[in-house]
Write a protein that holds these residues in place. Sequence first.
Motif, PDB file in Angstrom:
ATOM      1  N   VAL A 134      14.325  41.708  39.545  1.00 48.53           N
ATOM      2  CA  VAL A 134      15.147  40.506  39.747  1.00 48.53           C
ATOM      3  C   VAL A 134      16.368  40.551  38.817  1.00 48.53           C
ATOM      4  N   SER A 135      16.134  40.930  37.543  1.00 46.57           N
ATOM      5  CA  SER A 135      17.255  41.049  36.597  1.00 46.57           C
ATOM      6  C   SER A 135      18.256  42.089  37.101  1.00 46.57           C
ATOM      7  N   GLY A 136      17.735  43.210  37.585  1.00 49.78           N
ATOM      8  CA  GLY A 136      18.607  44.277  38.089  1.00 49.78           C
ATOM      9  C   GLY A 136      19.429  43.804  39.277  1.00 49.78           C
ATOM     10  N   LEU A 137      18.788  43.029  40.168  1.00 45.99           N
ATOM     11  CA  LEU A 137      19.480  42.508  41.350  1.00 45.99           C
ATOM     12  C   LEU A 137      20.601  41.557  40.938  1.00 45.99           C
ATOM     13  N   VAL A 138      20.304  40.688  39.972  1.00 46.16           N
ATOM     14  CA  VAL A 138      21.320  39.737  39.491  1.00 46.16           C
ATOM     15  C   VAL A 138      22.501  40.502  38.887  1.00 46.16           C
ATOM     16  N   VAL A 139      22.194  41.522  38.081  1.00 47.49           N
ATOM     17  CA  VAL A 139      23.248  42.344  37.472  1.00 47.49           C
ATOM     18  C   VAL A 139      24.102  43.004  38.558  1.00 47.49           C
ATOM     19  N   ALA A 140      23.439  43.568  39.582  1.00 44.11           N
ATOM     20  CA  ALA A 140      24.172  44.240  40.660  1.00 44.11           C
ATOM     21  C   ALA A 140      25.070  43.250  41.399  1.00 44.11           C
ATOM     22  N   LEU A 141      24.538  42.054  41.705  1.00 45.09           N
ATOM     23  CA  LEU A 141      25.327  41.036  42.406  1.00 45.09           C
ATOM     24  C   LEU A 141      26.547  40.624  41.585  1.00 45.09           C
ATOM     25  N   LEU A 142      26.327  40.447  40.275  1.00 38.07           N
ATOM     26  CA  LEU A 142      27.431  40.007  39.409  1.00 38.07           C
ATOM     27  C   LEU A 142      28.545  41.056  39.340  1.00 38.07           C
ATOM     28  N   VAL A 143      28.164  42.329  39.234  1.00 37.50           N
ATOM     29  CA  VAL A 143      29.207  43.358  39.101  1.00 37.50           C
ATOM     30  C   VAL A 143      29.959  43.537  40.421  1.00 37.50           C
ATOM     31  N   VAL A 174      44.122  36.581  32.591  1.00 37.60           N
ATOM     32  CA  VAL A 174      42.878  35.835  32.839  1.00 37.60           C
ATOM     33  C   VAL A 174      42.702  34.819  31.703  1.00 37.60           C
ATOM     34  N   LEU A 175      42.348  33.597  32.096  1.00 35.90           N
ATOM     35  CA  LEU A 175      42.131  32.564  31.076  1.00 35.90           C
ATOM     36  C   LEU A 175      40.787  32.772  30.387  1.00 35.90           C
ATOM     37  N   LYS A 176      40.727  32.308  29.107  1.00 38.74           N
ATOM     38  CA  LYS A 176      39.470  32.466  28.371  1.00 38.74           C
ATOM     39  C   LYS A 176      38.342  31.674  29.009  1.00 38.74           C
ATOM     40  N   HIS A 177      38.658  30.472  29.485  1.00 41.02           N
ATOM     41  CA  HIS A 177      37.640  29.675  30.175  1.00 41.02           C
ATOM     42  C   HIS A 177      37.980  29.701  31.658  1.00 41.02           C
ATOM     43  N   SER A 178      37.464  30.685  32.375  1.00 39.65           N
ATOM     44  CA  SER A 178      37.767  30.841  33.808  1.00 39.65           C
ATOM     45  C   SER A 178      36.537  31.414  34.503  1.00 39.65           C
ATOM     46  N   PRO A 179      36.475  31.295  35.839  1.00 44.53           N
ATOM     47  CA  PRO A 179      35.315  31.855  36.562  1.00 44.53           C
ATOM     48  C   PRO A 179      35.112  33.337  36.274  1.00 44.53           C
ATOM     49  N   GLU A 180      36.219  34.099  36.206  1.00 45.42           N
ATOM     50  CA  GLU A 180      36.064  35.538  35.963  1.00 45.42           C
ATOM     51  C   GLU A 180      35.443  35.804  34.596  1.00 45.42           C
ATOM     52  N   SER A 181      35.920  35.073  33.574  1.00 50.43           N
ATOM     53  CA  SER A 181      35.357  35.268  32.228  1.00 50.43           C
ATOM     54  C   SER A 181      33.865  34.941  32.229  1.00 50.43           C
ATOM     55  N   ILE A 182      33.502  33.865  32.933  1.00 44.38           N
ATOM     56  CA  ILE A 182      32.085  33.468  32.954  1.00 44.38           C
ATOM     57  C   ILE A 182      31.230  34.516  33.677  1.00 44.38           C
ATOM     58  N   ILE A 183      31.759  35.031  34.802  1.00 43.88           N
ATOM     59  CA  ILE A 183      31.005  36.060  35.548  1.00 43.88           C
ATOM     60  C   ILE A 183      30.783  37.301  34.673  1.00 43.88           C
ATOM     61  N   VAL A 184      31.842  37.740  33.986  1.00 43.92           N
ATOM     62  CA  VAL A 184      31.714  38.953  33.162  1.00 43.92           C
ATOM     63  C   VAL A 184      30.754  38.705  31.992  1.00 43.92           C
ATOM     64  N   ASN A 185      30.851  37.530  31.365  1.00 47.44           N
ATOM     65  CA  ASN A 185      29.919  37.228  30.268  1.00 47.44           C
ATOM     66  C   ASN A 185      28.470  37.173  30.771  1.00 47.44           C
ATOM     67  N   CYS A 186      28.264  36.565  31.951  1.00 48.83           N
ATOM     68  CA  CYS A 186      26.898  36.508  32.508  1.00 48.83           C
ATOM     69  C   CYS A 186      26.402  37.918  32.839  1.00 48.83           C
ATOM     70  N   LEU A 187      27.306  38.760  33.307  1.00 48.62           N
ATOM     71  CA  LEU A 187      26.943  40.157  33.574  1.00 48.62           C
ATOM     72  C   LEU A 187      26.483  40.835  32.281  1.00 48.62           C
ATOM     73  N   GLY A 188      27.194  40.571  31.202  1.00 47.03           N
ATOM     74  CA  GLY A 188      26.825  41.134  29.892  1.00 47.03           C
ATOM     75  C   GLY A 188      25.457  40.650  29.444  1.00 47.03           C
ATOM     76  N   LEU A 189      25.211  39.341  29.585  1.00 47.77           N
ATOM     77  CA  LEU A 189      23.901  38.805  29.184  1.00 47.77           C
ATOM     78  C   LEU A 189      22.798  39.337  30.102  1.00 47.77           C
ATOM     79  N   GLY A 190      23.113  39.475  31.395  1.00 47.51           N
ATOM     80  CA  GLY A 190      22.140  40.026  32.350  1.00 47.51           C
ATOM     81  C   GLY A 190      21.741  41.440  31.965  1.00 47.51           C
ATOM     82  N   LEU A 191      22.720  42.240  31.558  1.00 44.08           N
ATOM     83  CA  LEU A 191      22.433  43.618  31.132  1.00 44.08           C
ATOM     84  C   LEU A 191      21.552  43.637  29.879  1.00 44.08           C
TER      85      LEU A 191
END
Lengths: 241, 241
Positions: free
Chosen positions: A17-26, A189-206
Amino acid sequence: MASESPAILPLLIFARVSGLVVALLVVMWALNFQTSFIPLHNPQNLIYSILHPLLMVIGFILISGEAILVHRWLPGSRSLKKSVHLCLQGVALACGIFGIWTKFYGENGIVANFYSLHSWMGLICVSLFGAQWLLGFLSFWHRGEMRSTRLRILPWHVFLGLYTYGLAIATAETGLLEKLTFLQTRGTVLKHSPESIIVNCLGLGLALLSGVIILAAVSPRHQTLPAKLMYSNTKRLSLDE
Amino acid sequence: MASESPAILPLLIFARVSGLVVALLVVMWALNFQTSFIPLHNPQNLIYSILHPLLMVIGFILISGEAILVHRWLPGSRSLKKSVHLCLQGVALACGIFGIWTKFYGENGIVANFYSLHSWMGLICVSLFGAQWLLGFLSFWHRGEMRSTRLRILPWHVFLGLYTYGLAIATAETGLLEKLTFLQTRGTVLKHSPESIIVNCLGLGLALLSGVIILAAVSPRHQTLPAKLMYSNTKRLSLDE
Protein backbone atom coordinates in the motif's frame (compact mmCIF):
# COMPACT_ATOMS: atom_id res chain seq x y z
CA MET A 1 13.18 -8.44 16.00
CA ALA A 2 13.48 -12.12 16.72
CA SER A 3 11.29 -12.47 19.79
CA GLU A 4 8.26 -10.43 18.82
CA SER A 5 7.71 -11.65 15.30
CA PRO A 6 5.20 -9.31 13.67
CA ALA A 7 2.73 -11.12 11.44
CA ILE A 8 4.36 -10.93 8.03
CA LEU A 9 1.12 -10.71 5.99
CA PRO A 10 -0.06 -7.33 7.37
CA LEU A 11 3.50 -6.03 6.93
CA LEU A 12 3.56 -7.17 3.29
CA ILE A 13 0.16 -5.58 2.63
CA PHE A 14 1.26 -2.35 4.32
CA ALA A 15 4.47 -2.33 2.26
CA ARG A 16 2.50 -2.71 -0.98
CA VAL A 17 0.00 0.00 0.00
CA SER A 18 2.87 2.39 0.87
CA GLY A 19 4.55 1.52 -2.43
CA LEU A 20 1.32 2.16 -4.35
CA VAL A 21 0.86 5.56 -2.67
CA VAL A 22 4.48 6.47 -3.49
CA ALA A 23 4.00 5.41 -7.13
CA LEU A 24 0.76 7.41 -7.45
CA LEU A 25 2.36 10.51 -5.93
CA VAL A 26 5.39 10.46 -8.24
CA VAL A 27 3.22 9.88 -11.33
CA MET A 28 0.84 12.65 -10.23
CA TRP A 29 3.80 15.01 -9.77
CA ALA A 30 5.41 14.14 -13.11
CA LEU A 31 2.22 14.38 -15.15
CA ASN A 32 0.45 17.34 -13.53
CA PHE A 33 3.41 19.66 -13.05
CA GLN A 34 5.39 19.17 -16.25
CA THR A 35 6.46 22.82 -16.40
CA SER A 36 8.58 22.21 -13.31
CA PHE A 37 10.61 19.66 -15.25
CA ILE A 38 11.53 21.79 -18.28
CA PRO A 39 15.36 21.85 -18.36
CA LEU A 40 16.80 25.38 -18.17
CA HIS A 41 19.19 25.01 -21.09
CA ASN A 42 17.54 22.31 -23.23
CA PRO A 43 13.74 22.72 -23.00
CA GLN A 44 13.29 20.08 -25.71
CA ASN A 45 14.72 17.47 -23.32
CA LEU A 46 11.61 17.64 -21.11
CA ILE A 47 10.91 13.92 -21.48
CA TYR A 48 14.30 12.93 -19.99
CA SER A 49 13.76 15.28 -17.09
CA ILE A 50 10.34 13.71 -16.35
CA LEU A 51 11.67 10.18 -16.79
CA HIS A 52 14.32 10.69 -14.08
CA PRO A 53 12.06 10.67 -10.97
CA LEU A 54 9.78 8.01 -12.49
CA LEU A 55 12.67 5.63 -13.18
CA MET A 56 14.43 6.25 -9.87
CA VAL A 57 11.36 5.98 -7.64
CA ILE A 58 9.23 3.37 -9.42
CA GLY A 59 11.97 1.52 -11.30
CA PHE A 60 14.86 1.61 -8.86
CA ILE A 61 13.34 1.94 -5.37
CA LEU A 62 9.95 0.23 -5.64
CA ILE A 63 11.12 -2.73 -7.73
CA SER A 64 14.16 -3.13 -5.50
CA GLY A 65 11.87 -3.18 -2.43
CA GLU A 66 9.72 -5.83 -4.09
CA ALA A 67 12.87 -7.88 -4.77
CA ILE A 68 13.80 -7.66 -1.08
CA LEU A 69 10.33 -8.95 -0.14
CA VAL A 70 10.47 -11.93 -2.51
CA HIS A 71 12.17 -14.05 0.16
CA ARG A 72 9.30 -13.36 2.58
CA TRP A 73 6.29 -14.47 0.55
CA LEU A 74 7.12 -16.32 -2.67
CA PRO A 75 6.30 -20.03 -2.34
CA GLY A 76 8.49 -22.59 -4.05
CA SER A 77 12.10 -23.62 -3.99
CA ARG A 78 15.06 -21.60 -2.75
CA SER A 79 16.37 -21.53 -6.31
CA LEU A 80 13.14 -20.00 -7.61
CA LYS A 81 13.20 -17.29 -4.94
CA LYS A 82 16.81 -16.47 -5.71
CA SER A 83 16.09 -16.32 -9.46
CA VAL A 84 13.15 -13.93 -8.99
CA HIS A 85 15.18 -11.84 -6.52
CA LEU A 86 18.09 -11.64 -8.97
CA CYS A 87 15.83 -10.75 -11.93
CA LEU A 88 13.91 -8.06 -10.06
CA GLN A 89 17.12 -6.50 -8.71
CA GLY A 90 18.51 -6.63 -12.27
CA VAL A 91 15.47 -4.69 -13.54
CA ALA A 92 15.86 -2.20 -10.66
CA LEU A 93 19.57 -1.75 -11.47
CA ALA A 94 18.82 -1.20 -15.17
CA CYS A 95 16.19 1.42 -14.26
CA GLY A 96 18.65 3.10 -11.90
CA ILE A 97 21.39 3.29 -14.54
CA PHE A 98 18.94 4.47 -17.21
CA GLY A 99 17.48 6.99 -14.75
CA ILE A 100 20.91 8.49 -14.08
CA TRP A 101 21.66 8.52 -17.80
CA THR A 102 18.47 10.53 -18.53
CA LYS A 103 19.69 13.22 -16.14
CA PHE A 104 23.18 13.44 -17.57
CA TYR A 105 21.91 13.22 -21.16
CA GLY A 106 19.02 15.62 -20.63
CA GLU A 107 21.03 18.38 -18.99
CA ASN A 108 24.41 19.06 -20.55
CA GLY A 109 26.45 16.04 -19.59
CA ILE A 110 28.12 14.67 -16.52
CA VAL A 111 30.24 17.66 -15.44
CA ALA A 112 27.29 20.07 -15.39
CA ASN A 113 25.30 17.72 -13.17
CA PHE A 114 27.89 16.06 -11.01
CA TYR A 115 28.20 18.78 -8.40
CA SER A 116 25.41 18.18 -5.90
CA LEU A 117 25.29 15.91 -2.87
CA HIS A 118 22.31 14.21 -4.57
CA SER A 119 24.40 13.24 -7.58
CA TRP A 120 27.34 12.08 -5.44
CA MET A 121 25.09 9.94 -3.22
CA GLY A 122 23.22 8.61 -6.26
CA LEU A 123 26.36 7.43 -8.04
CA ILE A 124 27.73 5.77 -4.88
CA CYS A 125 24.36 4.13 -4.29
CA VAL A 126 24.01 2.71 -7.82
CA SER A 127 27.65 1.56 -7.76
CA LEU A 128 27.13 -0.30 -4.46
CA PHE A 129 23.90 -1.76 -5.85
CA GLY A 130 25.68 -2.86 -9.04
CA ALA A 131 28.51 -4.50 -7.10
CA GLN A 132 25.99 -6.33 -4.88
CA TRP A 133 24.05 -7.53 -7.91
CA LEU A 134 27.19 -8.72 -9.69
CA LEU A 135 28.31 -10.70 -6.63
CA GLY A 136 24.82 -12.18 -6.33
CA PHE A 137 24.81 -13.06 -10.02
CA LEU A 138 28.23 -14.72 -9.84
CA SER A 139 27.40 -16.73 -6.72
CA PHE A 140 24.14 -17.83 -8.37
CA TRP A 141 26.09 -19.68 -11.06
CA HIS A 142 28.53 -21.30 -8.65
CA ARG A 143 26.19 -23.52 -6.75
CA GLY A 144 27.99 -26.45 -5.18
CA GLU A 145 31.58 -25.55 -4.69
CA MET A 146 30.95 -22.09 -3.24
CA ARG A 147 28.24 -23.02 -0.79
CA SER A 148 30.38 -22.37 2.31
CA THR A 149 31.53 -19.04 0.88
CA ARG A 150 27.94 -18.08 0.12
CA LEU A 151 26.83 -18.97 3.63
CA ARG A 152 29.64 -16.83 5.02
CA ILE A 153 28.84 -13.77 2.92
CA LEU A 154 25.04 -14.02 3.25
CA PRO A 155 24.78 -11.79 6.37
CA TRP A 156 27.00 -9.21 4.67
CA HIS A 157 24.88 -9.40 1.51
CA VAL A 158 21.74 -8.78 3.61
CA PHE A 159 23.28 -5.90 5.59
CA LEU A 160 24.84 -4.18 2.58
CA GLY A 161 21.65 -4.68 0.57
CA LEU A 162 19.47 -3.05 3.22
CA TYR A 163 22.04 -0.27 3.73
CA THR A 164 22.08 0.43 -0.03
CA TYR A 165 18.27 0.46 -0.02
CA GLY A 166 18.27 3.01 2.83
CA LEU A 167 20.88 5.07 0.97
CA ALA A 168 18.67 5.02 -2.14
CA ILE A 169 15.77 6.40 -0.07
CA ALA A 170 17.99 9.13 1.44
CA THR A 171 19.26 9.98 -2.05
CA ALA A 172 15.69 10.25 -3.34
CA GLU A 173 14.80 12.58 -0.45
CA THR A 174 17.72 14.85 -1.35
CA GLY A 175 16.62 14.79 -5.01
CA LEU A 176 13.07 15.84 -4.14
CA LEU A 177 14.34 18.63 -1.92
CA GLU A 178 16.92 19.82 -4.45
CA LYS A 179 14.28 20.06 -7.19
CA LEU A 180 11.75 21.84 -4.99
CA THR A 181 14.25 24.26 -3.41
CA PHE A 182 15.48 25.14 -6.89
CA LEU A 183 11.93 25.84 -8.11
CA GLN A 184 10.97 27.72 -4.95
CA THR A 185 14.10 29.91 -4.97
CA ARG A 186 13.50 30.77 -8.63
CA GLY A 187 9.91 31.65 -7.66
CA THR A 188 8.42 29.15 -10.12
CA VAL A 189 6.70 27.19 -7.35
CA LEU A 190 5.28 28.66 -4.16
CA LYS A 191 6.41 27.27 -0.81
CA HIS A 192 2.82 26.59 0.20
CA SER A 193 1.36 25.09 -2.99
CA PRO A 194 -0.18 21.78 -4.15
CA GLU A 195 3.07 20.80 -5.87
CA SER A 196 5.14 21.41 -2.73
CA ILE A 197 2.68 19.36 -0.68
CA ILE A 198 2.69 16.48 -3.18
CA VAL A 199 6.50 16.35 -3.24
CA ASN A 200 6.73 16.53 0.56
CA CYS A 201 4.14 13.73 0.90
CA LEU A 202 6.14 11.71 -1.62
CA GLY A 203 9.22 12.19 0.58
CA LEU A 204 7.36 11.09 3.72
CA GLY A 205 5.85 8.14 1.82
CA LEU A 206 9.34 7.00 0.81
CA ALA A 207 10.57 7.30 4.42
CA LEU A 208 7.62 5.21 5.64
CA LEU A 209 8.08 2.65 2.87
CA SER A 210 11.74 2.12 3.75
CA GLY A 211 10.82 1.40 7.38
CA VAL A 212 8.17 -1.16 6.42
CA ILE A 213 10.37 -2.92 3.84
CA ILE A 214 13.36 -3.16 6.20
CA LEU A 215 11.13 -4.35 9.06
CA ALA A 216 9.61 -7.03 6.81
CA ALA A 217 13.11 -8.06 5.70
CA VAL A 218 14.62 -8.42 9.19
CA SER A 219 11.63 -9.83 11.07
CA PRO A 220 11.92 -13.59 11.55
CA ARG A 221 9.78 -15.92 9.49
CA HIS A 222 10.15 -19.08 11.55
CA GLN A 223 9.12 -18.89 15.17
CA THR A 224 10.34 -22.32 16.18
CA LEU A 225 10.72 -23.31 19.82
CA PRO A 226 14.55 -23.58 19.69
CA ALA A 227 14.73 -20.19 18.04
CA LYS A 228 12.53 -18.72 20.75
CA LEU A 229 14.60 -20.30 23.50
CA MET A 230 17.85 -19.34 21.87
CA TYR A 231 16.74 -15.77 21.46
CA SER A 232 15.52 -15.34 24.98
CA ASN A 233 18.80 -16.81 26.24
CA THR A 234 21.00 -14.44 24.30
CA LYS A 235 18.70 -11.54 25.12
CA ARG A 236 18.86 -12.34 28.79
CA LEU A 237 22.64 -12.61 28.53
CA SER A 238 23.00 -9.23 26.95
CA LEU A 239 20.55 -7.68 29.39
CA ASP A 240 22.05 -9.23 32.48
CA GLU A 241 25.70 -8.60 32.03
CA MET B 1 25.14 -10.42 10.85
CA ALA B 2 25.15 -13.26 13.33
CA SER B 3 27.52 -15.71 11.67
CA GLU B 4 30.31 -13.45 10.53
CA SER B 5 30.79 -11.35 13.61
CA PRO B 6 33.04 -8.46 12.66
CA ALA B 7 35.54 -7.60 15.35
CA ILE B 8 33.77 -4.89 17.33
CA LEU B 9 36.90 -2.90 18.26
CA PRO B 10 37.86 -1.87 14.68
CA LEU B 11 34.20 -1.01 14.05
CA LEU B 12 34.07 1.19 17.14
CA ILE B 13 37.33 2.93 16.16
CA PHE B 14 36.04 3.44 12.60
CA ALA B 15 32.77 4.85 13.95
CA ARG B 16 34.64 7.35 16.14
CA VAL B 17 36.96 8.38 13.30
CA SER B 18 33.97 8.91 10.98
CA GLY B 19 32.21 10.89 13.71
CA LEU B 20 35.31 13.03 14.24
CA VAL B 21 35.59 13.78 10.52
CA VAL B 22 31.88 14.70 10.40
CA ALA B 23 32.30 17.01 13.43
CA LEU B 24 35.36 18.69 11.91
CA LEU B 25 33.59 19.23 8.58
CA VAL B 26 30.49 20.80 10.13
CA VAL B 27 32.58 23.09 12.38
CA MET B 28 34.77 24.05 9.41
CA TRP B 29 31.65 24.87 7.36
CA ALA B 30 30.00 26.88 10.14
CA LEU B 31 33.10 28.90 11.06
CA ASN B 32 34.70 29.51 7.65
CA PHE B 33 31.59 30.30 5.62
CA GLN B 34 29.54 32.41 8.02
CA THR B 35 28.18 34.64 5.25
CA SER B 36 26.23 31.64 3.93
CA PHE B 37 24.33 31.50 7.21
CA ILE B 38 23.14 35.12 7.37
CA PRO B 39 19.31 34.93 7.51
CA LEU B 40 17.62 36.77 4.64
CA HIS B 41 15.14 38.70 6.79
CA ASN B 42 16.90 38.92 10.15
CA PRO B 43 20.65 39.26 9.55
CA GLN B 44 21.21 39.89 13.26
CA ASN B 45 20.09 36.32 13.97
CA LEU B 46 23.25 34.88 12.38
CA ILE B 47 24.22 33.01 15.55
CA TYR B 48 20.97 30.96 15.56
CA SER B 49 21.45 30.10 11.91
CA ILE B 50 24.99 28.85 12.59
CA LEU B 51 23.94 26.97 15.73
CA HIS B 52 21.35 24.92 13.80
CA PRO B 53 23.72 22.60 11.84
CA LEU B 54 26.13 22.38 14.80
CA LEU B 55 23.41 21.29 17.22
CA MET B 56 21.73 18.90 14.80
CA VAL B 57 24.90 17.20 13.56
CA ILE B 58 27.17 17.21 16.63
CA GLY B 59 24.49 17.37 19.33
CA PHE B 60 21.69 15.27 17.89
CA ILE B 61 23.32 12.81 15.47
CA LEU B 62 26.84 12.26 16.88
CA ILE B 63 25.80 12.05 20.55
CA SER B 64 22.88 9.80 19.63
CA GLY B 65 25.28 7.51 17.73
CA GLU B 66 27.56 7.41 20.77
CA ALA B 67 24.53 6.48 22.91
CA ILE B 68 23.75 3.59 20.56
CA LEU B 69 27.33 2.34 20.88
CA VAL B 70 27.31 2.43 24.71
CA HIS B 71 25.90 -1.10 24.83
CA ARG B 72 28.80 -2.38 22.73
CA TRP B 73 31.80 -1.20 24.72
CA LEU B 74 30.98 0.19 28.16
CA PRO B 75 32.09 -2.24 30.88
CA GLY B 76 30.03 -2.59 34.02
CA SER B 77 26.50 -3.54 34.96
CA ARG B 78 23.44 -3.53 32.70
CA SER B 79 22.01 -0.76 34.86
CA LEU B 80 25.07 1.45 34.31
CA LYS B 81 24.90 0.93 30.53
CA LYS B 82 21.22 1.78 30.47
CA SER B 83 21.79 4.90 32.58
CA VAL B 84 24.56 6.19 30.31
CA HIS B 85 22.48 5.32 27.21
CA LEU B 86 19.47 7.18 28.64
CA CYS B 87 21.54 10.24 29.64
CA LEU B 88 23.33 10.51 26.30
CA GLN B 89 20.07 10.13 24.37
CA GLY B 90 18.56 12.78 26.65
CA VAL B 91 21.39 15.19 25.78
CA ALA B 92 20.92 14.36 22.06
CA LEU B 93 17.16 14.99 22.33
CA ALA B 94 17.73 18.31 24.09
CA CYS B 95 20.19 19.36 21.37
CA GLY B 96 17.68 18.30 18.70
CA ILE B 97 14.84 20.32 20.24
CA PHE B 98 17.10 23.34 20.82
CA GLY B 99 18.45 23.00 17.25
CA ILE B 100 14.95 23.08 15.78
CA TRP B 101 14.05 26.02 18.03
CA THR B 102 17.05 28.06 16.74
CA LYS B 103 15.72 27.65 13.20
CA PHE B 104 12.17 28.66 14.02
CA TYR B 105 13.33 31.49 16.30
CA GLY B 106 16.02 32.73 13.96
CA GLU B 107 13.88 32.92 10.84
CA ASN B 108 10.40 34.31 11.36
CA GLY B 109 8.65 31.59 13.29
CA ILE B 110 7.20 28.20 12.60
CA VAL B 111 4.89 28.98 9.64
CA ALA B 112 7.65 30.61 7.59
CA ASN B 113 9.92 27.58 8.04
CA PHE B 114 7.55 24.65 8.18
CA TYR B 115 7.12 24.17 4.45
CA SER B 116 10.05 22.04 3.31
CA LEU B 117 10.47 18.28 3.29
CA HIS B 118 13.49 18.84 5.55
CA SER B 119 11.34 20.51 8.22
CA TRP B 120 8.60 17.87 7.97
CA MET B 121 11.09 15.01 8.25
CA GLY B 122 12.94 16.78 11.07
CA LEU B 123 9.84 17.24 13.20
CA ILE B 124 8.71 13.62 12.67
CA CYS B 125 12.23 12.42 13.50
CA VAL B 126 12.54 14.41 16.74
CA SER B 127 8.99 13.40 17.77
CA LEU B 128 9.79 9.69 17.23
CA PHE B 129 13.05 10.17 19.11
CA GLY B 130 11.24 11.92 21.98
CA ALA B 131 8.61 9.17 22.21
CA GLN B 132 11.35 6.51 22.24
CA TRP B 133 13.26 8.34 24.96
CA LEU B 134 10.15 8.81 27.09
CA LEU B 135 9.30 5.10 26.86
CA GLY B 136 12.91 4.22 27.71
CA PHE B 137 12.84 6.63 30.65
CA LEU B 138 9.55 5.22 32.00
CA SER B 139 10.65 1.60 31.64
CA PHE B 140 13.92 2.48 33.41
CA TRP B 141 12.00 3.36 36.60
CA HIS B 142 9.81 0.25 36.52
CA ARG B 143 12.38 -2.40 37.08
CA GLY B 144 10.91 -5.56 38.52
CA GLU B 145 7.27 -5.69 37.61
CA MET B 146 7.68 -4.70 33.99
CA ARG B 147 10.57 -7.00 33.15
CA SER B 148 8.51 -9.24 30.84
CA THR B 149 7.04 -6.20 29.09
CA ARG B 150 10.49 -4.70 28.66
CA LEU B 151 11.81 -7.94 27.21
CA ARG B 152 8.91 -7.98 24.77
CA ILE B 153 9.37 -4.42 23.58
CA LEU B 154 13.19 -4.52 23.44
CA PRO B 155 13.42 -5.66 19.77
CA TRP B 156 10.93 -2.92 18.81
CA HIS B 157 12.94 -0.36 20.77
CA VAL B 158 16.09 -1.41 18.91
CA PHE B 159 14.42 -1.39 15.48
CA LEU B 160 12.62 1.92 15.99
CA GLY B 161 15.76 3.47 17.49
CA LEU B 162 17.92 2.51 14.52
CA TYR B 163 15.17 3.58 12.09
CA THR B 164 14.94 6.98 13.80
CA TYR B 165 18.73 7.28 13.62
CA GLY B 166 18.64 6.52 9.87
CA LEU B 167 15.82 9.05 9.45
CA ALA B 168 17.91 11.67 11.28
CA ILE B 169 20.76 11.07 8.84
CA ALA B 170 18.40 11.34 5.83
CA THR B 171 16.94 14.54 7.30
CA ALA B 172 20.43 16.00 7.73
CA GLU B 173 21.25 15.15 4.10
CA THR B 174 18.13 17.02 2.94
CA GLY B 175 19.10 19.97 5.16
CA LEU B 176 22.59 20.17 3.66
CA LEU B 177 21.19 19.98 0.14
CA GLU B 178 18.44 22.52 0.82
CA LYS B 179 20.95 25.04 2.18
CA LEU B 180 23.42 24.54 -0.66
CA THR B 181 20.80 24.55 -3.45
CA PHE B 182 19.38 27.76 -2.00
CA LEU B 183 22.82 29.41 -1.96
CA GLN B 184 23.75 28.09 -5.41
CA THR B 185 20.48 29.18 -7.01
CA ARG B 186 20.87 32.66 -5.53
CA GLY B 187 24.40 32.70 -6.94
CA THR B 188 26.00 33.27 -3.52
CA VAL B 189 27.96 30.03 -3.70
CA LEU B 190 29.39 28.46 -6.84
CA LYS B 191 28.48 24.87 -7.73
CA HIS B 192 32.14 23.93 -7.91
CA SER B 193 33.61 25.69 -4.86
CA PRO B 194 35.34 24.76 -1.59
CA GLU B 195 32.11 25.30 0.37
CA SER B 196 30.12 22.99 -1.93
CA ILE B 197 32.81 20.31 -1.63
CA ILE B 198 32.92 20.59 2.18
CA VAL B 199 29.12 20.27 2.46
CA ASN B 200 29.04 17.31 0.04
CA CYS B 201 31.83 15.58 1.96
CA LEU B 202 29.90 16.22 5.17
CA GLY B 203 26.88 14.51 3.57
CA LEU B 204 28.94 11.50 2.49
CA GLY B 205 30.59 11.37 5.92
CA LEU B 206 27.16 11.21 7.58
CA ALA B 207 26.05 8.42 5.21
CA LEU B 208 29.20 6.42 6.02
CA LEU B 209 28.83 7.07 9.76
CA SER B 210 25.25 5.76 9.78
CA GLY B 211 26.36 2.52 8.13
CA VAL B 212 29.16 1.94 10.64
CA ILE B 213 27.01 2.78 13.69
CA ILE B 214 24.13 0.52 12.57
CA LEU B 215 26.55 -2.31 11.70
CA ALA B 216 28.17 -2.00 15.14
CA ALA B 217 24.73 -2.00 16.76
CA VAL B 218 23.38 -5.11 15.00
CA SER B 219 26.54 -7.22 14.88
CA PRO B 220 26.57 -9.87 17.60
CA ARG B 221 28.81 -9.44 20.61
CA HIS B 222 28.84 -13.01 21.87
CA GLN B 223 30.00 -15.71 19.53
CA THR B 224 29.10 -18.68 21.71
CA LEU B 225 28.96 -22.20 20.28
CA PRO B 226 25.16 -22.59 20.71
CA ALA B 227 24.63 -19.25 19.01
CA LYS B 228 26.82 -20.37 16.12
CA LEU B 229 24.97 -23.66 15.79
CA MET B 230 21.61 -22.00 16.15
CA TYR B 231 22.42 -19.49 13.51
CA SER B 232 23.70 -21.97 10.99
CA ASN B 233 20.58 -24.07 11.56
CA THR B 234 18.12 -21.26 10.95
CA LYS B 235 20.22 -20.02 8.04
CA ARG B 236 20.21 -23.44 6.47
CA LEU B 237 16.46 -23.65 6.98
CA SER B 238 15.81 -20.38 5.28
CA LEU B 239 18.17 -21.21 2.45
CA ASP B 240 16.96 -24.72 1.89
CA GLU B 241 13.25 -24.30 1.86
